[in-house]
Design a protein around this motif. Structure first.
Motif, PDB file in Angstrom:
ATOM      1  N   TYR A  15     -20.499 -36.738 -11.755  1.00 46.70           N
ATOM      2  CA  TYR A  15     -20.125 -36.039 -10.514  1.00 46.70           C
ATOM      3  C   TYR A  15     -18.608 -35.856 -10.449  1.00 46.70           C
ATOM      4  CZ  TYR A  15     -20.002 -34.870  -5.524  1.00 46.70           C
ATOM      5  OH  TYR A  15     -19.800 -34.235  -4.313  1.00 46.70           O
ATOM      6  N   CYS A  16     -17.854 -36.901 -10.852  1.00 52.56           N
ATOM      7  CA  CYS A  16     -16.383 -36.804 -10.853  1.00 52.56           C
ATOM      8  C   CYS A  16     -15.935 -35.732 -11.847  1.00 52.56           C
ATOM      9  CB  CYS A  16     -15.751 -38.135 -11.246  1.00 52.56           C
ATOM     10  SG  CYS A  16     -15.806 -39.360  -9.941  1.00 52.56           S
ATOM     11  N   ILE A  17     -16.532 -35.729 -13.017  1.00 55.92           N
ATOM     12  CA  ILE A  17     -16.097 -34.772 -14.051  1.00 55.92           C
ATOM     13  C   ILE A  17     -16.405 -33.337 -13.607  1.00 55.92           C
ATOM     14  CG2 ILE A  17     -16.495 -33.999 -16.447  1.00 55.92           C
ATOM     15  CD1 ILE A  17     -16.987 -37.031 -17.093  1.00 55.92           C
ATOM     16  N   ILE A  18     -17.623 -33.116 -13.144  1.00 54.85           N
ATOM     17  CA  ILE A  18     -18.024 -31.757 -12.730  1.00 54.85           C
ATOM     18  C   ILE A  18     -17.131 -31.228 -11.607  1.00 54.85           C
ATOM     19  CG2 ILE A  18     -19.872 -30.466 -11.522  1.00 54.85           C
ATOM     20  CD1 ILE A  18     -21.888 -32.072 -13.138  1.00 54.85           C
ATOM     21  N   ASN A  19     -16.797 -32.112 -10.656  1.00 53.79           N
ATOM     22  CA  ASN A  19     -16.047 -31.655  -9.475  1.00 53.79           C
ATOM     23  C   ASN A  19     -14.532 -31.875  -9.574  1.00 53.79           C
ATOM     24  OD1 ASN A  19     -18.206 -30.750  -7.465  1.00 53.79           O
ATOM     25  ND2 ASN A  19     -19.001 -32.699  -8.238  1.00 53.79           N
ATOM     26  N   LYS A  20     -14.088 -32.221 -10.789  1.00 55.34           N
ATOM     27  CA  LYS A  20     -12.642 -32.419 -11.052  1.00 55.34           C
ATOM     28  C   LYS A  20     -12.001 -33.382 -10.038  1.00 55.34           C
ATOM     29  CE  LYS A  20     -11.928 -27.994 -13.389  1.00 55.34           C
ATOM     30  NZ  LYS A  20     -13.306 -27.519 -13.426  1.00 55.34           N
ATOM     31  N   ILE A  21     -12.702 -34.481  -9.826  1.00 54.90           N
ATOM     32  CA  ILE A  21     -12.235 -35.491  -8.870  1.00 54.90           C
ATOM     33  C   ILE A  21     -11.310 -36.459  -9.611  1.00 54.90           C
ATOM     34  CG2 ILE A  21     -12.989 -37.379  -7.335  1.00 54.90           C
ATOM     35  CD1 ILE A  21     -15.756 -35.901  -7.266  1.00 54.90           C
ATOM     36  N   PRO A  22     -10.089 -36.702  -9.089  1.00 55.85           N
ATOM     37  CA  PRO A  22      -9.212 -37.650  -9.782  1.00 55.85           C
ATOM     38  C   PRO A  22      -9.783 -39.071  -9.727  1.00 55.85           C
ATOM     39  CG  PRO A  22      -8.236 -36.921  -7.704  1.00 55.85           C
ATOM     40  CD  PRO A  22      -9.492 -36.145  -7.870  1.00 55.85           C
ATOM     41  N   PHE A  23      -9.893 -39.714 -10.884  1.00 61.02           N
ATOM     42  CA  PHE A  23     -10.334 -41.116 -10.897  1.00 61.02           C
ATOM     43  C   PHE A  23      -9.744 -41.821 -12.110  1.00 61.02           C
ATOM     44  CE2 PHE A  23     -13.526 -41.471 -14.306  1.00 61.02           C
ATOM     45  CZ  PHE A  23     -13.749 -40.131 -14.601  1.00 61.02           C
ATOM     46  N   SER A  24      -9.680 -43.152 -12.024  1.00 62.48           N
ATOM     47  CA  SER A  24      -9.080 -43.921 -13.102  1.00 62.48           C
ATOM     48  C   SER A  24     -10.144 -44.385 -14.084  1.00 62.48           C
ATOM     49  CB  SER A  24      -8.365 -45.130 -12.508  1.00 62.48           C
ATOM     50  OG  SER A  24      -8.045 -46.022 -13.528  1.00 62.48           O
ATOM     51  N   THR A  25      -9.816 -44.323 -15.381  1.00 63.76           N
ATOM     52  CA  THR A  25     -10.753 -44.843 -16.391  1.00 63.76           C
ATOM     53  C   THR A  25     -10.230 -46.175 -16.934  1.00 63.76           C
ATOM     54  OG1 THR A  25      -9.554 -43.477 -17.972  1.00 63.76           O
ATOM     55  CG2 THR A  25     -11.666 -42.618 -17.208  1.00 63.76           C
ATOM     56  N   GLN A  26      -9.088 -46.606 -16.385  1.00 65.59           N
ATOM     57  CA  GLN A  26      -8.413 -47.809 -16.911  1.00 65.59           C
ATOM     58  C   GLN A  26      -9.198 -49.108 -16.744  1.00 65.59           C
ATOM     59  OE1 GLN A  26      -4.629 -48.465 -15.137  1.00 65.59           O
ATOM     60  NE2 GLN A  26      -3.577 -46.994 -16.428  1.00 65.59           N
ATOM     61  N   GLY A  27      -9.807 -49.295 -15.596  1.00 66.59           N
ATOM     62  CA  GLY A  27     -10.481 -50.570 -15.310  1.00 66.59           C
ATOM     63  C   GLY A  27      -9.460 -51.662 -15.078  1.00 66.59           C
ATOM     64  N   CYS A  28      -9.924 -52.752 -14.488  1.00 66.63           N
ATOM     65  CA  CYS A  28      -8.996 -53.833 -14.178  1.00 66.63           C
ATOM     66  C   CYS A  28      -8.704 -54.654 -15.443  1.00 66.63           C
ATOM     67  CB  CYS A  28      -9.637 -54.731 -13.108  1.00 66.63           C
ATOM     68  SG  CYS A  28      -8.742 -56.260 -12.915  1.00 66.63           S
TER      69      CYS A  28
END
Ligand code: AMP
Ligand code: FES
Ligand code: ZN
Ligand code: ZN
Length: 300
Positions: free
Chosen positions: A213-226
């Motif tokens: 859903y994030c990828i399709i809608n170009k939603i900014p999100f972090s892939t870093q993880g804690c």
């Protein structure tokens, strides 16, 4: 494979949806959780971390509300980010949630642990070693405190179906049935105990679906993880779970069966809950875990 609704190329093969119909499916699942009369005219606080789940949640909720897809109005919606002071991670995520707030038009509030409590997760980790459980206490406490003190009825968190599955299996294996029975998709507000309600809008959606859903809608999100979560139990167990529960339907059926069984198990009242003598928020010991963490950090 083709989309089962419109026949265009499917991007989500598991259920057979094109990108447009996948987004509709995702948003419908979120709307179904929120379309309950007791959310009418209520104030909602979105807990956003910068990760894929809470970012997907914030975007989907903003879309549902702007397109007036609920049967009623809600009173107010804002978001909250807690900057935990994790080097190379917290400020980066704060910037992502700011972008998301601009994209959705939902106001972002921030709490900086260092500014407010003179504490960072990095300091705490150096002093205590194990950090994840203290960090979870801090986040849960501050989300509730902010919601309670600023008149929000419910905190919306990004827990998804994979999280629920982990939680259910973990509690069954450890015979924590009381704990399992108490967890729910929606927990009501308890004004007397100073507890805001908690809602999980992604209850029926998997991690993979949030990501898509994030990828399709170009939603900014972090892939870093804690950085502290490298070898945490949850991640190891979740990867094992995915072998046995290899489809969304199996995960959902398991959680639905657990929820049916929960009805036959009496909910034990937590009658030893009292206000913390330091801060007044509920605890089962004299001083709540949050206040103890802060006091211990000051001592060192
Ligand atoms: P976690 O406990 O890290 O698995 O996160 C579960 C949910 O808690 C996320 O999906 C968010 O809704 C919320 N959350 C986690 N970290 C933060 C944060 N730093 N600030 C605000 N909310 C958070
Ligand atoms: Fe709290 Fe990783 S986010 S220890
Ligand atoms: Zn389609
Ligand atoms: Zn306290």
């Amino acid at each position: 494979m083709r989309c089962r609704v419109c026949g265009k190329k499917a991007v989500y093969k598991e259920l057979g949806f094109c990108s447009e119909h996948f987004s509709s499916y995702f948003e419908k699942n979120v709307a179904d959780v929120l379309n309950k009369p007791f959310f009418k005219e209520k104030s909602l606080l979105l807990a956003v971390s910068g990760g894929k789940d809470s970012s997907a949640m914030m975007f989907a909720v903003s879309k549902i509300l702007s397109e007036k897809r609920l049967d009623f109005n809600i009173k107010r919606i804002e978001s909250l980010y807690i900057n935990l002071g994790i080097k190379d991670n917290s400020s980066y995520n704060e910037n992502l949630v700011k972008q998301l707030s601009e994209k959705t038009g939902i106001k972002l509030n921030t709490i900086n642990l260092e500014e407010f409590y003179n504490l960072t997760i990095d300091d705490l980790s150096q002093k205590t070693g194990k950090i994840c459980s203290s960090c979870a206490v801090i986040k849960r406490y501050l989300l509730n405190k902010f919601a309670y003190e600023n008149g929000f009825d419910f905190v919306l968190i990004g827990h998804n179906l994979d999280d629920e599955l982990f939680f259910a299996i973990h509690n069954l294996v450890n015979r924590n049935i009381d704990f399992l029975v108490r967890s729910a998709k929606i927990l009501p507000k308890d004004e007397e105990k100073r507890l805001a309600g908690r809602v999980k809008p992604l209850y029926y959606l998997t991690e993979k679906e949030s990501m898509l859903y994030c990828i399709i809608n170009k939603i900014p999100f972090s892939t870093q993880g804690c950085p502290y979560a490298v070898k945490n139990l949850q991640m190891t167990e979740k990867s094992k779970q995915s072998v046995l529960f290899d489809s969304r339907n199996k995960k959902l059926s398991f959680i639905k069966s657990i929820n049916k069984l929960k009805k036959f198990y009496p909910l034990k009242k937590e009658d030893n809950v009292e206000p913390c003598i330091r801060c007044g928020f509920p605890t089962t010991s004299k001083i709540c875990k949050f206040c103890r963490i802060i006091e211990k950090a000051k001592e060192n």
